[in-house]
Design a protein around this motif. Structure first.
Motif, PDB file in Angstrom:
ATOM      1  N   TRP A  70       3.855  -3.536   9.113  1.00 22.80           N
ATOM      2  CA  TRP A  70       3.092  -2.765   8.135  1.00 22.80           C
ATOM      3  C   TRP A  70       3.235  -1.280   8.462  1.00 22.80           C
ATOM      4  O   TRP A  70       2.280  -0.612   8.866  1.00 22.80           O
ATOM      5  N   PRO A  71       4.434  -0.727   8.302  1.00 22.95           N
ATOM      6  CA  PRO A  71       4.709   0.642   8.787  1.00 22.95           C
ATOM      7  C   PRO A  71       4.228   1.745   7.843  1.00 22.95           C
ATOM      8  O   PRO A  71       5.010   2.473   7.256  1.00 22.95           O
ATOM      9  N   LEU A  72       2.928   1.899   7.749  1.00 22.07           N
ATOM     10  CA  LEU A  72       2.363   2.976   6.938  1.00 22.07           C
ATOM     11  C   LEU A  72       2.160   4.219   7.802  1.00 22.07           C
ATOM     12  O   LEU A  72       1.704   4.126   8.927  1.00 22.07           O
ATOM     13  N   ARG A  73       2.492   5.369   7.236  1.00 25.20           N
ATOM     14  CA  ARG A  73       2.359   6.622   7.958  1.00 25.20           C
ATOM     15  C   ARG A  73       0.910   7.108   7.890  1.00 25.20           C
ATOM     16  O   ARG A  73       0.337   7.217   6.807  1.00 25.20           O
ATOM     17  N   PRO A  74       0.292   7.420   9.020  1.00 25.80           N
ATOM     18  CA  PRO A  74      -1.070   7.963   8.994  1.00 25.80           C
ATOM     19  C   PRO A  74      -1.127   9.238   8.151  1.00 25.80           C
ATOM     20  O   PRO A  74      -0.206  10.053   8.166  1.00 25.80           O
ATOM     21  N   GLY A  75      -2.200   9.369   7.405  1.00 24.20           N
ATOM     22  CA  GLY A  75      -2.397  10.562   6.592  1.00 24.20           C
ATOM     23  C   GLY A  75      -1.751  10.506   5.222  1.00 24.20           C
ATOM     24  O   GLY A  75      -1.842  11.464   4.463  1.00 24.20           O
ATOM     25  N   ALA A  76      -1.096   9.394   4.874  1.00 22.24           N
ATOM     26  CA  ALA A  76      -0.398   9.291   3.598  1.00 22.24           C
ATOM     27  C   ALA A  76      -1.187   8.496   2.560  1.00 22.24           C
ATOM     28  O   ALA A  76      -0.672   8.171   1.506  1.00 22.24           O
ATOM     29  N   GLU A  99     -12.568  17.942   4.981  1.00 19.68           N
ATOM     30  CA  GLU A  99     -11.900  19.145   4.467  1.00 19.68           C
ATOM     31  C   GLU A  99     -11.941  19.116   2.946  1.00 19.68           C
ATOM     32  O   GLU A  99     -11.445  18.167   2.320  1.00 19.68           O
ATOM     33  N   VAL A 100     -12.498  20.129   2.345  1.00 24.56           N
ATOM     34  CA  VAL A 100     -12.636  20.177   0.890  1.00 24.56           C
ATOM     35  C   VAL A 100     -11.290  20.491   0.238  1.00 24.56           C
ATOM     36  O   VAL A 100     -10.632  21.470   0.588  1.00 24.56           O
ATOM     37  N   PHE A 114     -15.080  14.943  -6.933  1.00 21.29           N
ATOM     38  CA  PHE A 114     -14.696  15.863  -5.862  1.00 21.29           C
ATOM     39  C   PHE A 114     -13.640  15.169  -5.021  1.00 21.29           C
ATOM     40  O   PHE A 114     -13.480  13.952  -5.067  1.00 21.29           O
ATOM     41  N   THR A 115     -12.891  15.968  -4.260  1.00 20.04           N
ATOM     42  CA  THR A 115     -11.835  15.424  -3.408  1.00 20.04           C
ATOM     43  C   THR A 115     -11.897  16.092  -2.042  1.00 20.04           C
ATOM     44  O   THR A 115     -12.059  17.311  -1.949  1.00 20.04           O
ATOM     45  N   GLU A 120      -7.620  12.376   9.481  1.00 15.63           N
ATOM     46  CA  GLU A 120      -6.227  11.912   9.567  1.00 15.63           C
ATOM     47  C   GLU A 120      -5.354  12.542   8.489  1.00 15.63           C
ATOM     48  O   GLU A 120      -4.147  12.388   8.508  1.00 15.63           O
ATOM     49  N   GLY A 121      -5.974  13.204   7.498  1.00 14.93           N
ATOM     50  CA  GLY A 121      -5.230  13.835   6.411  1.00 14.93           C
ATOM     51  C   GLY A 121      -5.208  13.033   5.124  1.00 14.93           C
ATOM     52  O   GLY A 121      -4.587  13.449   4.143  1.00 14.93           O
ATOM     53  N   ASN A 122      -5.866  11.880   5.083  1.00 20.69           N
ATOM     54  CA  ASN A 122      -5.910  11.063   3.874  1.00 20.69           C
ATOM     55  C   ASN A 122      -6.775  11.727   2.811  1.00 20.69           C
ATOM     56  O   ASN A 122      -7.778  12.371   3.123  1.00 20.69           O
ATOM     57  N   LEU A 123      -6.401  11.548   1.548  1.00 23.45           N
ATOM     58  CA  LEU A 123      -7.154  12.093   0.427  1.00 23.45           C
ATOM     59  C   LEU A 123      -8.157  11.069  -0.092  1.00 23.45           C
ATOM     60  O   LEU A 123      -7.813   9.904  -0.315  1.00 23.45           O
ATOM     61  N   TRP A 124      -9.379  11.514  -0.294  1.00 30.05           N
ATOM     62  CA  TRP A 124     -10.449  10.684  -0.841  1.00 30.05           C
ATOM     63  C   TRP A 124     -11.060  11.422  -2.018  1.00 30.05           C
ATOM     64  O   TRP A 124     -11.660  12.477  -1.843  1.00 30.05           O
ATOM     65  N   ALA A 125     -10.897  10.873  -3.208  1.00 30.38           N
ATOM     66  CA  ALA A 125     -11.537  11.420  -4.395  1.00 30.38           C
ATOM     67  C   ALA A 125     -12.715  10.505  -4.726  1.00 30.38           C
ATOM     68  O   ALA A 125     -12.602   9.279  -4.679  1.00 30.38           O
ATOM     69  N   PHE A 126     -13.847  11.099  -5.039  1.00 34.23           N
ATOM     70  CA  PHE A 126     -15.050  10.355  -5.403  1.00 34.23           C
ATOM     71  C   PHE A 126     -15.513  10.853  -6.754  1.00 34.23           C
ATOM     72  O   PHE A 126     -15.427  12.051  -7.040  1.00 34.23           O
ATOM     73  N   GLY A 127     -15.998   9.942  -7.569  1.00 34.65           N
ATOM     74  CA  GLY A 127     -16.499  10.358  -8.866  1.00 34.65           C
ATOM     75  C   GLY A 127     -17.193   9.251  -9.618  1.00 34.65           C
ATOM     76  O   GLY A 127     -17.262   8.106  -9.168  1.00 34.65           O
TER      77      GLY A 127
END
Length: 136
Positions: A70-76, A99-100, A114-115, A120-127
């Motif tokens: 399961w070779p997923l890159r951290p932060g992607a 981080e906003v 908002f995002t 780790e650098g992953n993006l999280w959008a909430f709404g």
């Protein structure tokens, strides 16, 4: 009483420091730690529930060159998560060190979003947008 079906799609991600990411996701966003399998340093599998429904799975990234099924890159990773209280959740996330990327705003499709990025650098959008209804 009608119950929603159990989640059948699990977004998954890898982390350089999975234990720290789990703590952050619980503190900053309100995910609930369901299970964590691993040893002192590595997380082989973790499951975090999103209280209104659904959740994510994650684990520790393996060293470069390691046999990794399961070779997923951290932060992607990126996800959109539905919440009824985006402004309160934004305050909680910022207080926990997120981080906003985009402060709370109203969209042209009627959502309040908002995002942020996790450590780790992953993006999280909430709404508030719940998606379009399923076709009959």
């Amino acid at each position: 009483m009608t119950r929603e079906p159990a989640p059948q799609v699990w977004p998954s991600l890898r982390a350089r420091d999975a234990r720290a990411l789990i703590r952050f996701l619980v503190e900053a966003f309100g995910f609930e730690e369901t299970v964590v399998y691993g040893d002192e340093e590595r997380v082989h599998h973790a499951q975090l529930a999103w209280p209104p429904g659904g959740g994510v799975m994650l684990g520790s990234a393996r060293e470069p060159g390691a046999d990794d099924p399961w070779p997923l890159r951290p932060g992607a990773f990126g996800a959109y998560v539905v919440t009824d209280e985006p402004d309160a959740l934004y305050g909680r996330a910022v207080a926990a060190g997120a981080e906003v990327v985009a402060a709370p705003h109203d969209t042209d499709y009627g959502s309040r979003d908002f995002t942020v990025r996790d450590p780790e650098g992953n993006l999280w959008a909430f709404g508030t947008y719940r998606g379009e209804p399923r076709k009959a």
